[in-house]
Scaffold this active site. Structure first.
Site, PDB file in Angstrom:
ATOM      1  N   TYR A   1      37.399 -72.774  32.156  1.00  0.00           N
ATOM      2  CA  TYR A   1      37.206 -74.109  32.695  1.00  0.00           C
ATOM      3  C   TYR A   1      37.928 -75.285  31.880  1.00  0.00           C
ATOM      4  O   TYR A   1      37.697 -76.531  32.097  1.00  0.00           O
ATOM      5  CB  TYR A   1      35.627 -74.468  33.018  1.00  0.00           C
TER       6      TYR A   1
ATOM      7  N   LYS B   1      30.892 -60.897  27.512  1.00  0.00           N
ATOM      8  CA  LYS B   1      31.745 -59.533  28.017  1.00  0.00           C
ATOM      9  C   LYS B   1      32.516 -59.066  26.547  1.00  0.00           C
ATOM     10  O   LYS B   1      33.878 -58.965  26.774  1.00  0.00           O
ATOM     11  CB  LYS B   1      32.696 -59.776  29.228  1.00  0.00           C
TER      12      LYS B   1
ATOM     13  N   ASP C   1      27.651 -58.587  33.418  1.00  0.00           N
ATOM     14  CA  ASP C   1      27.421 -57.742  34.612  1.00  0.00           C
ATOM     15  C   ASP C   1      25.998 -57.224  34.616  1.00  0.00           C
ATOM     16  O   ASP C   1      25.199 -57.271  35.676  1.00  0.00           O
ATOM     17  CB  ASP C   1      28.587 -56.637  34.972  1.00  0.00           C
TER      18      ASP C   1
ATOM     19  N   ASP D   1      28.440 -70.761  35.133  1.00  0.00           N
ATOM     20  CA  ASP D   1      28.519 -71.138  36.453  1.00  0.00           C
ATOM     21  C   ASP D   1      27.904 -70.187  37.522  1.00  0.00           C
ATOM     22  O   ASP D   1      27.147 -70.669  38.283  1.00  0.00           O
ATOM     23  CB  ASP D   1      30.024 -71.581  36.603  1.00  0.00           C
TER      24      ASP D   1
END
Ligand code: NAP
Length: 362
Positions: free
Chosen positions: A125, A192, A226, A250
């Site tokens: 972002y 991640k 995940d 987000d």
């Protein structure tokens, strides 16, 4: 002079309707707030040549507290998000999104109490993008090939994901300090890092270092994004304060909103060192513009967060109790709450009538 001066950015889409409802509810508590209206969004482009005029940023800086409705970001026009720009301009590095159950919403879960702490200034972002076909994109592709970083297809567009030690440290520290100040037991850092070694890997390293300073006071764990999503759906009670880089934050905060009955219920705050801008998680829901249908609860609960920030705890409690009473009764509720409770929107009331029902409890 009023006790507090607050910048109010109504936004667009459903923004003006839900901020009107919010303001009426806040004013009805008797709290002494002067609202300084500042307009931002596509509708001010013609007058100011930008969707985020400098005087709006200045008003937030001067008053130190602002509350806004959502602002539409047209897709694929080169028009940068007003919301992202405001967060960057004011260095509002924390996006705090508490998700807590309120009986009567018809949500699938009953005892959710999770606080999402999303980093607000970095990551994908950051707005550092290279358009497909542009000369600088070709240069970047060539650079990556020459440095052995990897082969990128020539017809690619590229968005960069910068994650810094500075940005990671301050957001993780905020999460721990929030946990201590609010009697929370655990902080979960989400990443991640198994795939994104130099960005999320760095974030995880920093998170572990900061966590070590709080050992014995606040529990710490890390989870892959995940698995976090699956975990939130399967056993949400395992989560307490969850701290994430911008993009995962987000997405996961919308997931958390789903656990408590939808976007109409999820409040939020953007917090920096000098200034705070309060706004709900949801967007401008353009299809409901001007229909007096949207649920203003998220915006009203956002005002509850703002009132606590201003030290107005009595007014905050009054509003929260009013919202709980109206939702528990289940009569004067908006279409979305009726839909989750009964499968139909029959009997739903409008945005302002719902606000009236809250005010009637005071
Ligand atoms: P959205 O505006 O959040 O709306 C998506 C759906 O969520 C709505 O169609 C509605 O679902 C439900 N919803 C959202 N707010 C609600 C409310 N107050 N009451 C009841 N239901 C509500 O998401 P979007 O359509 O993806 O985004 C629209 C625009 O908002 C985009 O331009 C986006 O960039 C912008 N946006 C702005 C902000 C911000 O200003 N901070 C944040 C996010 C998005 P149903 O139709 O199923 O009832």
């Amino acid at each position: 002079m009023a006790k507090h001066v607050v910048t109010l950015i109504p936004g667009d889409g459903i923004g003006p309707e839900i901020t009107t409802a919010m303001r009426r509810v806040v004013d009805a508590t008797g709290v002494d707030i002067e609202w300084e209206i500042a307009d931002a969004g596509e509708h001010v482009m013609a007058e100011y040549g930008t969707p985020l005029p400098e005087h709006v940023i200045e008003a937030c800086r001067r008053n130190k507290v602002a509350i806004k409705g959502p602002v539409t970001t047209p897709v694929g026009t080169g028009f940068r998000s007003v919301n992202v720009a405001l967060r960057k301009e004011l260095d509002l590095y924390v996006n705090l999104r508490p998700a807590f159950s309120i009986p009567g919403t018809g949500a699938r879960y009953e005892d959710i109490d999770i606080v999402i702490v999303r980093e607000n200034t970095e990551d994908l972002y950051a707005g550092i993008e290279f358009e497909e076909g542009a000369p600088e994109t070709a240069e970047l592709i060539k650079f990556c090939a020459e440095k052995g970083a990897g082969i990128i297809r020539p017809d690619s567009g590229i968005s960069l994901k910068p994650i810094s030690i500075t940005g990671s440290e301050r957001i993780v520290r905020y999460a721990f300090e929030y946990a201590l100040a609010n009697g929370r037991k655990k902080v979960t850092a989400v990443h991640k890092a198994n795939i994104l070694k130099y960005s999320d890997g760095l974030y995880l390293d920093v998170a572990r270092k900061v966590a070590a300073e709080y050992e014995g006071r606040v529990e710490f764990e890390d989870r892959i994004v995940d698995m976090t999503c699956m975990g939130l759906v399967l056993y949400p009670e395992q989560f307490d304060v969850v701290v994430l880089p911008n993009l995962y934050g987000d997405i996961v905060s919308d997931l958390a909103a789903g656990l408590i009955g939808g976007l109409g219920m999820a409040p939020g705050a953007n917090i920096g060192t000098d200034c705070a801008v309060f706004e709900p998680v949801h967007g401008s829901a353009p299809k409901y513009t001007g229909k007096d249908m949207a649920n203003p609860t998220a915006e009203i609960l956002t005002a509850v967060l703002m009132l606590k920030h201003l030290g107005e705890f009595e007014a905050a409690e009054k509003i929260l109790s009013g919202v709980k009473a109206v939702l528990a009764e289940g009569v004067n509720v908006t279409y979305d709450i009726k839909r989750t409770n009964t499968g139909s929107t029959d009997g739903a009331v409008g945005t302002q009538a719902y606000a009236d029902a809250i005010i009637a409890t005071f």
